[in-house]
Each structure stands twice: as structure tokens, then as C-alpha cells.
Write a protein that holds these residues in place. Sequence first.
Motif, PDB file in Angstrom:
ATOM      1  N   ASP A   1      32.919  22.639   2.561  1.00 27.78           N
ATOM      2  CA  ASP A   1      33.910  21.685   3.044  1.00 27.78           C
ATOM      3  C   ASP A   1      34.281  20.641   1.999  1.00 27.78           C
ATOM      4  OD1 ASP A   1      33.882  22.437   6.060  1.00 27.78           O
ATOM      5  OD2 ASP A   1      31.766  22.170   5.562  1.00 27.78           O
ATOM      6  N   VAL A   2      33.331  20.275   1.137  1.00 25.51           N
ATOM      7  CA  VAL A   2      33.532  19.186   0.186  1.00 25.51           C
ATOM      8  C   VAL A   2      32.992  19.600  -1.176  1.00 25.51           C
ATOM      9  CG1 VAL A   2      32.947  16.797  -0.399  1.00 25.51           C
ATOM     10  CG2 VAL A   2      33.337  17.438   1.996  1.00 25.51           C
TER      11      VAL A   2
ATOM     12  N   ALA B   1      35.011  10.390   2.132  1.00 29.14           N
ATOM     13  CA  ALA B   1      36.448  10.622   2.285  1.00 29.14           C
ATOM     14  C   ALA B   1      36.719  11.696   3.340  1.00 29.14           C
ATOM     15  CB  ALA B   1      37.060  11.025   0.940  1.00 29.14           C
ATOM     16  N   ASP B   2      35.891  12.737   3.370  1.00 21.57           N
ATOM     17  CA  ASP B   2      36.073  13.804   4.348  1.00 21.57           C
ATOM     18  C   ASP B   2      35.773  13.303   5.754  1.00 21.57           C
ATOM     19  OD1 ASP B   2      36.669  16.714   4.626  1.00 21.57           O
ATOM     20  OD2 ASP B   2      34.665  16.746   5.524  1.00 21.57           O
ATOM     21  N   ALA B   3      34.751  12.445   5.883  1.00 21.66           N
ATOM     22  CA  ALA B   3      34.424  11.884   7.195  1.00 21.66           C
ATOM     23  C   ALA B   3      35.566  11.015   7.716  1.00 21.66           C
ATOM     24  CB  ALA B   3      33.136  11.065   7.108  1.00 21.66           C
ATOM     25  N   ARG B   4      36.162  10.244   6.818  1.00 26.45           N
ATOM     26  CA  ARG B   4      37.305   9.418   7.230  1.00 26.45           C
ATOM     27  C   ARG B   4      38.484  10.283   7.652  1.00 26.45           C
ATOM     28  NH1 ARG B   4      36.158   5.208   2.418  1.00 26.45           N
ATOM     29  NH2 ARG B   4      35.189   3.526   3.650  1.00 26.45           N
TER      30      ARG B   4
ATOM     31  N   ASP C   1      30.795   9.975  -2.299  1.00 22.39           N
ATOM     32  CA  ASP C   1      32.152   9.450  -2.090  1.00 22.39           C
ATOM     33  C   ASP C   1      33.066  10.516  -1.492  1.00 22.39           C
ATOM     34  OD1 ASP C   1      31.433   6.983  -3.071  1.00 22.39           O
ATOM     35  OD2 ASP C   1      32.228   7.343  -5.085  1.00 22.39           O
ATOM     36  N   ALA C   2      32.915  11.754  -1.949  1.00 21.47           N
ATOM     37  CA  ALA C   2      33.751  12.834  -1.417  1.00 21.47           C
ATOM     38  C   ALA C   2      33.406  13.114   0.044  1.00 21.47           C
ATOM     39  CB  ALA C   2      33.562  14.095  -2.257  1.00 21.47           C
TER      40      ALA C   2
ATOM     41  N   VAL D   1      29.255  21.095   4.638  1.00 19.11           N
ATOM     42  CA  VAL D   1      28.584  21.501   3.394  1.00 19.11           C
ATOM     43  C   VAL D   1      29.295  20.824   2.223  1.00 19.11           C
ATOM     44  CG1 VAL D   1      28.009  23.426   1.876  1.00 19.11           C
ATOM     45  CG2 VAL D   1      27.798  23.681   4.360  1.00 19.11           C
ATOM     46  N   ALA D   2      28.552  19.975   1.512  1.00 22.56           N
ATOM     47  CA  ALA D   2      29.110  19.240   0.376  1.00 22.56           C
ATOM     48  C   ALA D   2      28.381  19.668  -0.894  1.00 22.56           C
ATOM     49  CB  ALA D   2      28.973  17.734   0.596  1.00 22.56           C
ATOM     50  N   CYS D   3      29.135  20.048  -1.921  1.00 22.82           N
ATOM     51  CA  CYS D   3      28.552  20.571  -3.163  1.00 22.82           C
ATOM     52  C   CYS D   3      28.963  19.709  -4.352  1.00 22.82           C
ATOM     53  CB  CYS D   3      29.003  22.013  -3.394  1.00 22.82           C
ATOM     54  SG  CYS D   3      28.438  23.162  -2.117  1.00 22.82           S
ATOM     55  N   ILE D   4      28.069  19.597  -5.324  1.00 21.48           N
ATOM     56  CA  ILE D   4      28.270  18.689  -6.448  1.00 21.48           C
ATOM     57  C   ILE D   4      29.247  19.219  -7.493  1.00 21.48           C
ATOM     58  CG2 ILE D   4      26.451  19.487  -8.022  1.00 21.48           C
ATOM     59  CD1 ILE D   4      25.681  16.457  -8.260  1.00 21.48           C
TER      60      ILE D   4
END
Length: 554
Positions: free
Chosen positions: A507-508, A524-527, A520-521, A488-491
Motif C-alpha cells: 500500500d505504501v 500520508a496514507d492514513a490521512r 511519513d508515507a 503494508v508499508a515498505c522502505i
Amino acid sequence: MSDETKDTAPADPGTRVEGAPAAGDPAHAQAPLRESPHVYFLGAGPGDPGLMTMRGADLLAAAGVVVHDERIHDDILDAYLPTAARRIDAAELGTSATTRGRRLATLAQEEGVVVRLVPYDGVLFSTTTDEAAAVHRGDVPFEIVPGIGLSAAVSAYTGTPLTTNRVRSVRFVEAGEQSHVDVSKHRNTGHVLMGSPQEMTAGIRALLADGWDPQTPALIAANVSTISQLTIETALGAAPDRIAEEIADEHLTVLLGQGIAARSELSWFESRPLFGWQVLIPRTKEQGADTSEVLAEFGAVGTVVPTIAIQPPRTPQQMDKAIRALVDGDYQWVGFTSVNAVRAVRMRLANLGLDTRSLAGVKVAAVGGKTAEALGEWGIDPDLVPTAEQSARGLAAIWPEFDDEGGFNRVLLPRADIATEVLVTGLTERGWQVDDVTAYRTVRAAPPPAPVRDAIKGGEFDAVLFTSSSTVRNLVGIAGKPHPTTVVACIGPATAQTARDHGLRVDVTAPEANVGALIDALVADARRMRDEDLAAGLAPLRPSQKRRSRSRRS
């Protein structure tokens, strides 16, 4: 601050596939279609619609009838073919190449120009020449327009050179029981085998029977250049078992040769940080198209699920009154906080038979670059655009103080039915009288189809991008909560808090309130996750794959 009011832009509804040439663009103009009847044999390339040739794109854009192979060309046709064009499965024309060629000739005599879309380059190991010969015998002219070859695409997209300073020739082999190559005569030759899984298994066993070393490095590739690309690096002797265990019915290419050793340095395609990720984008269809294109650059596939729809205000009288005052010159400024606000004002003026001349003498502000672009398309160069934070807060920070010598102090803010208190408060503190007027409404969209809802709740998506609190509320309302394994990525912090309030693990969180920073965030989390898997000695898996792995162990 609220994450609701920020600079986001819907893409043109006609957004094409990234990299695809615009059909009809004079800069890409090719020779016109021949007089009918005529048959064009067109190589489709390896699979990515962006690799279609310019000539091919022009042919498809002008086509009335296209004959294609089932499933292989769906993405190509969806990207380039007009919706009114007729699609015909090649299997309907016959099982033999000669029969299909005769039917193509008849079809061209009946319909005029026919485009026959054929796999890959359209020539190597294909039935194009047999079909074309039958078309010729039917007294119908034809052309063969090749596409990008599969062997070159496999080499490029897997990072496997076909030739090296020691390998100076390449041998192409049609896989099957007849695949016999004397290894003693071709030790310094690159080999490319092509065929179905069954044909490939038979071909490899024929090579082994001819004396090939079972430890010969082999690279198995399928769905090359697409997000479903699969590569298996193995030994030739183990290849049949790997094919049986890991591949269904895809067309395969197997590379044999010294170039396989170079993959550690040249494998760029599958090394992208979000390769293969399925990302859920709960935005409007238009806005999501732009986000999908950015995600594709990192290797992901974006699925847009509209969570809101744009509708006129329930009581348009206030907007009509504001438009009349704007035309009469009663405002010193008009501030646009979204692309939709630009469209709403533009539409209102057009309905009155007016254009941008009605804004003469009025200063115009835009919340960010995307909104400024929408104004530019309308012929307006905004006077004020924030360069740092592109949001209501950022626009308020750079808005000039009201000067009593400047005359009247009225500002029009046409907006959505979501409050813009940050901007209103900022302008009021600077001495401006603000008319905060609802120009359009955002309402919850209809639920997505059942398969999409099941995928959301079942963990088929690797990540979801929330760009506002309303997207969280609306997605949960129309489709349910994303699976716990979905990232879950939030702005921004407000959106993240709304996600937590709905029982989601965040998560992000983007460091800045814009979609670019959000993606981009996520990258970075995937990496980070990939590095952790490698450090633990595990093969890196996407979140959806980890969910399936746990299910199998259970």
C-alpha cells in the motif's frame, strides 16, 4: 538499489518512555527518600507514563516495595520501577482503606520505605487520606505526592475547556445515586462527574431526576492520555444507553458544560493521523524501540517483533586478520555501513585490550547519521558521512577518488553477512582496494508468541513497516502473512517487490530509503483514508476496525 544497507540505529536497550524523566539524572534530582520506615502516597497521573512527575519517577526508581491497584498502573510500573522491586496488589492488604493503611504501616516497619501508588492525582475522590490516617496511627511517617489530576487531563486531552469566559467555577461530583445537583443554582458552572460505568449511570439518572435537561451536552471519557482513549460526545439523556452499549469496565469521567462546543478546534490528541493504530515493526528489538517512539508522536502504538538476531561470523579468522591489519596501519580507510558493524569492531578491539587509539591515522567513514552517532559514542568523529542519501549508494557517491600520491589504497568494510556490492563496486571504480569482511551475521529470530502470530494473521494490526527484504522474508517465515486489511508499508522498491513476491499487497512505498520517510508515507496514507471516509459520509475507522465491521456484517 537494495534496501538492505542503509543507516538504521538500534536504540539503547534502556530506552525509556517518551517524555519520562530519567531516574537518577542529576538535572532531575529531587529530595532523597526519607529514612525508613516511611510510606509515600504517590499520584500516578491519568495513565500516560510520560506524565509522571519528576518526584514520582525518582521515588519509583528508588523503591524496593510498591503497593498498587490491579491493572491501573502496569504501564507506569514497567516504565519506572526497577525489575528487582517487589510489587504488591493493594487488594491483598484488605478491602477497607483503614485496613490497607494499617497493613501499609506494618509493611513499612518490615521493609523500610514503601511507595503506595494511587490513581490519578491521588487525592480527589480517593481513599488516600483514610489510608494515610491509618498509617499515622501506626506511628509510621508518610508523605502525599500528588500526580496530574484526572479532570485537568480530561480537559487537555479531549480539547474540552472546563472554564470559559462565562463559566467561572467548576463542580466535582462523585458519580452515584447520591449525585444530586440543583441545576437552577449552577447554570453557569462546569460539572465533572467521576466513577465506574454503573456509578456514572446512576449519577446521570439522579441528575435527570433533579430536573436537568436531557439535551444538556455531555462528554464521556475513558482511558484519558493513553492510546486507548475513548470519548463519546452525546446528550445527557442518551448517556446511560451510550455507556451501556460502548463501554466496559473503565473508570469514566463525564464533563457537562459549554466547553464541549470548543472540541472542534481544540481536540488535538485524538486528531493525530495514526491515533489508535497498532503498527507491527519487524526489526531487532533495539532498532524497533526508536521506531516506536516516532510512531507514538503520531498517536500509534508500535509492537516490535524481532525477525533477525545478531551473531558472530561462522569463521572469525577473516575478521581477526582484518583487525590485526587495522591495528598495524595497513588500511587508509575503514567504512562502517551500520551501527552493528561499529559494535562488532569495537568489541573485537576490546577483546584484544585495545581502544580507539588503534585507529590513529586511519580515516573513518559512516553510512549515515545514526552510524556516525555510534562512532561518536566510541569517541570517533568520522571523516566522511553522506548528507543526502544515507545508504551504501550515498556513501559511494561521495567517496573520494584514490590519489596515487596518497600512498596505499586499502579500505576495510566490516559488514553483515549481507553483501554490500553497491559500495564495493563504487570504491573499486575509484581506484580503491576493498577488503569486504564479514563482521557479524544476521540470522532468523525465533517465532513470536502465539497471541502475536494470531494477531498478525487475524488483522489486529493496522499496519506493518518493512525496512528491508529480509524483514519481509523472515516475518512471513516465523509468523505468517499479515492479514489482507493490514496496510503494508515498505522502505523502498526492492523491499516492496519482495513483499509482492510473498503474496502481499503493498500500500505504501517510501520515497526515500529511511525510516522517517517510511513513517511519513504511512501518515500520508492514513490521512488519505480518513479524508475518503469523511467524504463518503462515514465515520473514519482504522484498518483493523474496518475488518471487524465487515466481519460483523457477514
